[in-house]
Scaffold this motif. Sequence first.
Motif, PDB file in Angstrom:
ATOM      1  N   ILE A  65      -6.601  -3.044   7.005  1.00  0.00           N
ATOM      2  CA  ILE A  65      -5.796  -1.825   6.890  1.00  0.00           C
ATOM      3  C   ILE A  65      -6.563  -0.614   7.413  1.00  0.00           C
ATOM      4  O   ILE A  65      -6.021   0.231   8.149  1.00  0.00           O
ATOM      5  CB  ILE A  65      -5.381  -1.614   5.424  1.00  0.00           C
ATOM      6  N   ASP A  66      -7.843  -0.516   7.045  1.00  0.00           N
ATOM      7  CA  ASP A  66      -8.644   0.640   7.472  1.00  0.00           C
ATOM      8  C   ASP A  66      -8.946   0.596   8.962  1.00  0.00           C
ATOM      9  O   ASP A  66      -8.982   1.635   9.629  1.00  0.00           O
ATOM     10  CB  ASP A  66      -9.956   0.682   6.677  1.00  0.00           C
ATOM     11  N   THR A  67      -9.161  -0.588   9.509  1.00  0.00           N
ATOM     12  CA  THR A  67      -9.513  -0.696  10.924  1.00  0.00           C
ATOM     13  C   THR A  67      -8.375  -0.251  11.829  1.00  0.00           C
ATOM     14  O   THR A  67      -8.591   0.468  12.817  1.00  0.00           O
ATOM     15  CB  THR A  67      -9.918  -2.144  11.255  1.00  0.00           C
ATOM     16  N   TYR A  68      -7.154  -0.639  11.492  1.00  0.00           N
ATOM     17  CA  TYR A  68      -6.014  -0.355  12.355  1.00  0.00           C
ATOM     18  C   TYR A  68      -5.143   0.790  11.836  1.00  0.00           C
ATOM     19  O   TYR A  68      -4.093   1.068  12.412  1.00  0.00           O
ATOM     20  CB  TYR A  68      -5.162  -1.620  12.519  1.00  0.00           C
ATOM     21  N   GLY A  69      -5.575   1.451  10.760  1.00  0.00           N
ATOM     22  CA  GLY A  69      -4.850   2.608  10.260  1.00  0.00           C
ATOM     23  C   GLY A  69      -3.432   2.306   9.823  1.00  0.00           C
ATOM     24  O   GLY A  69      -2.490   3.036  10.172  1.00  0.00           O
ATOM     25  N   LEU A  70      -3.247   1.240   9.031  1.00  0.00           N
ATOM     26  CA  LEU A  70      -1.909   0.813   8.604  1.00  0.00           C
ATOM     27  C   LEU A  70      -1.709   1.043   7.111  1.00  0.00           C
ATOM     28  O   LEU A  70      -1.049   0.258   6.433  1.00  0.00           O
ATOM     29  CB  LEU A  70      -1.705  -0.665   8.941  1.00  0.00           C
ATOM     30  N   GLN A  71      -2.274   2.129   6.582  1.00  0.00           N
ATOM     31  CA  GLN A  71      -2.164   2.381   5.152  1.00  0.00           C
ATOM     32  C   GLN A  71      -0.719   2.616   4.698  1.00  0.00           C
ATOM     33  O   GLN A  71      -0.364   2.318   3.567  1.00  0.00           O
ATOM     34  CB  GLN A  71      -3.017   3.591   4.757  1.00  0.00           C
ATOM     35  N   LYS A  72       0.127   3.169   5.576  1.00  0.00           N
ATOM     36  CA  LYS A  72       1.503   3.489   5.209  1.00  0.00           C
ATOM     37  C   LYS A  72       2.523   2.554   5.868  1.00  0.00           C
ATOM     38  O   LYS A  72       3.703   2.901   5.952  1.00  0.00           O
ATOM     39  CB  LYS A  72       1.817   4.938   5.580  1.00  0.00           C
ATOM     40  N   ASN A  73       2.063   1.400   6.299  1.00  0.00           N
ATOM     41  CA  ASN A  73       2.983   0.437   6.895  1.00  0.00           C
ATOM     42  C   ASN A  73       3.799  -0.243   5.795  1.00  0.00           C
ATOM     43  O   ASN A  73       3.242  -0.890   4.905  1.00  0.00           O
ATOM     44  CB  ASN A  73       2.199  -0.605   7.700  1.00  0.00           C
ATOM     45  N   ASN A  74       5.115  -0.071   5.840  1.00  0.00           N
ATOM     46  CA  ASN A  74       5.983  -0.580   4.774  1.00  0.00           C
ATOM     47  C   ASN A  74       5.922  -2.103   4.665  1.00  0.00           C
ATOM     48  O   ASN A  74       5.910  -2.673   3.566  1.00  0.00           O
ATOM     49  CB  ASN A  74       7.430  -0.142   5.017  1.00  0.00           C
ATOM     50  N   TYR A  75       5.877  -2.769   5.806  1.00  0.00           N
ATOM     51  CA  TYR A  75       5.867  -4.230   5.803  1.00  0.00           C
ATOM     52  C   TYR A  75       4.612  -4.769   5.128  1.00  0.00           C
ATOM     53  O   TYR A  75       4.671  -5.687   4.297  1.00  0.00           O
ATOM     54  CB  TYR A  75       5.974  -4.746   7.233  1.00  0.00           C
ATOM     55  N   LEU A  76       3.451  -4.212   5.453  1.00  0.00           N
ATOM     56  CA  LEU A  76       2.205  -4.675   4.858  1.00  0.00           C
ATOM     57  C   LEU A  76       2.128  -4.341   3.374  1.00  0.00           C
ATOM     58  O   LEU A  76       1.569  -5.103   2.579  1.00  0.00           O
ATOM     59  CB  LEU A  76       1.016  -4.066   5.597  1.00  0.00           C
ATOM     60  N   ILE A  77       2.704  -3.210   2.982  1.00  0.00           N
ATOM     61  CA  ILE A  77       2.699  -2.849   1.570  1.00  0.00           C
ATOM     62  C   ILE A  77       3.521  -3.862   0.766  1.00  0.00           C
ATOM     63  O   ILE A  77       3.090  -4.349  -0.284  1.00  0.00           O
ATOM     64  CB  ILE A  77       3.242  -1.422   1.384  1.00  0.00           C
ATOM     65  N   ASN A  78       4.704  -4.187   1.262  1.00  0.00           N
ATOM     66  CA  ASN A  78       5.538  -5.181   0.580  1.00  0.00           C
ATOM     67  C   ASN A  78       4.893  -6.559   0.590  1.00  0.00           C
ATOM     68  O   ASN A  78       4.976  -7.314  -0.387  1.00  0.00           O
ATOM     69  CB  ASN A  78       6.913  -5.257   1.240  1.00  0.00           C
ATOM     70  N   LEU A  79       4.245  -6.904   1.696  1.00  0.00           N
ATOM     71  CA  LEU A  79       3.592  -8.208   1.801  1.00  0.00           C
ATOM     72  C   LEU A  79       2.439  -8.327   0.814  1.00  0.00           C
ATOM     73  O   LEU A  79       2.222  -9.378   0.202  1.00  0.00           O
ATOM     74  CB  LEU A  79       3.090  -8.407   3.235  1.00  0.00           C
ATOM     75  N   TYR A  80       1.705  -7.236   0.636  1.00  0.00           N
ATOM     76  CA  TYR A  80       0.563  -7.249  -0.275  1.00  0.00           C
ATOM     77  C   TYR A  80       1.013  -7.305  -1.736  1.00  0.00           C
ATOM     78  O   TYR A  80       0.338  -7.919  -2.572  1.00  0.00           O
ATOM     79  CB  TYR A  80      -0.289  -6.004  -0.036  1.00  0.00           C
ATOM     80  N   GLU A  81       2.137  -6.689  -2.046  1.00  0.00           N
ATOM     81  CA  GLU A  81       2.606  -6.671  -3.428  1.00  0.00           C
ATOM     82  C   GLU A  81       3.003  -8.057  -3.926  1.00  0.00           C
ATOM     83  O   GLU A  81       2.900  -8.331  -5.125  1.00  0.00           O
ATOM     84  CB  GLU A  81       3.785  -5.708  -3.557  1.00  0.00           C
ATOM     85  N   VAL A  82       3.437  -8.926  -3.037  1.00  0.00           N
ATOM     86  CA  VAL A  82       3.856 -10.277  -3.430  1.00  0.00           C
ATOM     87  C   VAL A  82       2.847 -11.320  -2.962  1.00  0.00           C
ATOM     88  O   VAL A  82       3.190 -12.480  -2.753  1.00  0.00           O
ATOM     89  CB  VAL A  82       5.257 -10.601  -2.872  1.00  0.00           C
ATOM     90  N   ARG A  83       1.591 -10.939  -2.815  1.00  0.00           N
ATOM     91  CA  ARG A  83       0.560 -11.849  -2.289  1.00  0.00           C
ATOM     92  C   ARG A  83       0.337 -13.045  -3.198  1.00  0.00           C
ATOM     93  O   ARG A  83      -0.037 -14.126  -2.737  1.00  0.00           O
ATOM     94  CB  ARG A  83      -0.753 -11.096  -2.094  1.00  0.00           C
ATOM     95  N   ALA A  84       0.576 -12.878  -4.511  1.00  0.00           N
ATOM     96  CA  ALA A  84       0.363 -13.991  -5.435  1.00  0.00           C
ATOM     97  C   ALA A  84       1.372 -15.116  -5.228  1.00  0.00           C
ATOM     98  O   ALA A  84       1.177 -16.223  -5.726  1.00  0.00           O
ATOM     99  CB  ALA A  84       0.438 -13.497  -6.881  1.00  0.00           C
ATOM    100  N   LYS A  85       2.443 -14.862  -4.470  1.00  0.00           N
ATOM    101  CA  LYS A  85       3.466 -15.872  -4.234  1.00  0.00           C
ATOM    102  C   LYS A  85       3.231 -16.679  -2.969  1.00  0.00           C
ATOM    103  O   LYS A  85       3.832 -17.738  -2.796  1.00  0.00           O
ATOM    104  CB  LYS A  85       4.843 -15.196  -4.147  1.00  0.00           C
TER     105      LYS A  85
END
Length: 637
Positions: A210-230
């Motif tokens: 996230i820090d390398t490519y500056g994707l802190q506010k990427n909606n897709y990655l945020i949603n993907l990270y929230e359900v990582r346990a699945k």
Amino acid sequence: MSNVPFNKRALRGLCGEISTDQADDDVRKTMEVFAELGAKDSGLYYRVQPDADSRIRNLLWSTGASRMQYHYFGDAITFDTTYRTNLYDMPFDLFVGVNNHFQSVIFGGVLIRDETVETFEWVFTEFIRMMGGKLPQTVLTDQCRSMEIAIKNVLPSCTHRWCKWHMLKKAKETFGRYYTKRSNFRADFHKIVHHMLTEDEFENAWKMLIDTYGLQKNNYLINLYEVRAKWAKPYFKGKFCAKMTSTQRSESANHMLKAYIPASCPMHLFVRQYMKLLFDREAVENYEERRTKITAPVMRLNKPLEQHASTVYTRAMFEKFGDILYEGGQYRVEEVENKVKYLVHRYHPERYEKWCRVVHVVHVIDAGAHVSCECGNFEHMGILCCHALKVLEFMGFTEIPAKLILKRWTKDARDVLPEHLAHLQKDQISANSITFRHSNLYMHAMEVVRLGDANTEAYDKAMDLLKVAMQELSPIAAIRDGLGLEDKVKEIKAAPKDQATLKGHGCGYGSDAEGSGIGNLLGLTAHVHKRKPGRPTNNRDKPPYDDRGAKNKKPKNSKKVDAEGGCGTSKRTRFCSICREPGHKSTTCPQRGDMPPKQRKEAKCTNCGVGGHRKNTCNNPKVVLHVVENAGLCLAG
């Protein structure tokens, strides 16, 4: 065309009547197909769920061979849906697992009318009942909410995970420019997704990405990270999945199925073609069985552990074991406590990423009878990881401990006897000490079997003697002295495992009588196919959770889900379509109405560039000069 005695509307109506007649006759033909298959296969089992109009709503079936396969390899299954494989556009779902040759095996198929909670509850309830009540340990599906709620209600003790393929299929279209060949984002992203072993590795690598490519506010990655346990592999630790972290096996089975079944296939032909697919899959499995028995294994390192593995595992799993053993060459072992705790270090740690773990802790239990590594690969796949193998090699082991060999991957995976005869299995004879009484009786009984099999008269005499012996011994054997083999086996066994009970779905639809293997389709009619509006397309249908047009359509008589009761569904953050910030919708956005409306651009003529008119009413038409080649030569001539 004036001489044609009918118009297009009349022809369309005639075709509709023919289709209706064929659909009604399709159920009768399907009954005949099941009757024909049932005469050849006594283990064939199917169940039907009708609707209020006596039309087929759901149809579930499985063969005797598939049910036996589930008995051996039903600990981890995938359940996936494919669309447009039949005349009625009913979704078709497959129960798929993996056998001891690491091949896909099909346990059963089901045609469903809709994808609601009630439908999936009926499917899972009847499937487990069809398989004799045995529950799987892990179920992999897509992220359909109805399916997740049904699994939570019917199979509460099973581990439910989402398919990694479905979670990541939108990555390419979401990231866009990051997925180009010039960017390293794709390689870094896939390395995190597929090769992480521990949770701290995943967390550190994700943050660095996230820090390398500056994707802190990427909606897709945020949603993907929230359900990582699945879906993320590190969170599968301790859950056996047979190395299936996605429903790709179901996807490949669906691909094979479409090669056998033509489009708009009637139900009876669908069942026949499905049976052809199973026949071909059994032929492929038989080839692997012969390869395991006939061909000699190829050693990569020629180590004692590898030689022992070649005598235990099937050929396909031995090759995977060789890859893991070869991977262990890049590690060295440090002893912390003798025969208790070891540290496995990676050579040249500076060559790897900062987030990569270079030291793994391995615990040895009971002087090597069991080995536990913090990566959790043995619990996840059923084969020892390279760290544990390196420790066993360091301790001087020449054979893999018996507790660390999962029977489902071995050559004797199908050597499963009933409980009262389990001590006679190949993998149990050495574990149980055979008493003298049992051994002596067993040898004499085998001699009686040999003599009784000589001719018909000997067989009849042996059966009479055995029946008399059983009648006389039954009252005497009722008093046990506790020294028999059966008594000792019961004493050795620990406390019985708590078998999870199946919560049946009280849907009220009885397709056939309890205890019967074959249902009755008499009096039922086929599902009425309603053509979708618009022009037909060849694109793959989207599941309801991914179809924007279907999200707002709620099926009739659908079950209401109580949010407070909890159904194991991970919530995802929703973003405002105006300010792109989480926590609110566009209707409650503080910036709604404050932003001035965008000025509409003035339409201008494409000829003269002046507004107020179009090019077809322009008074200054554009003059196009045509350049004639060799004009000088024409003038000179």
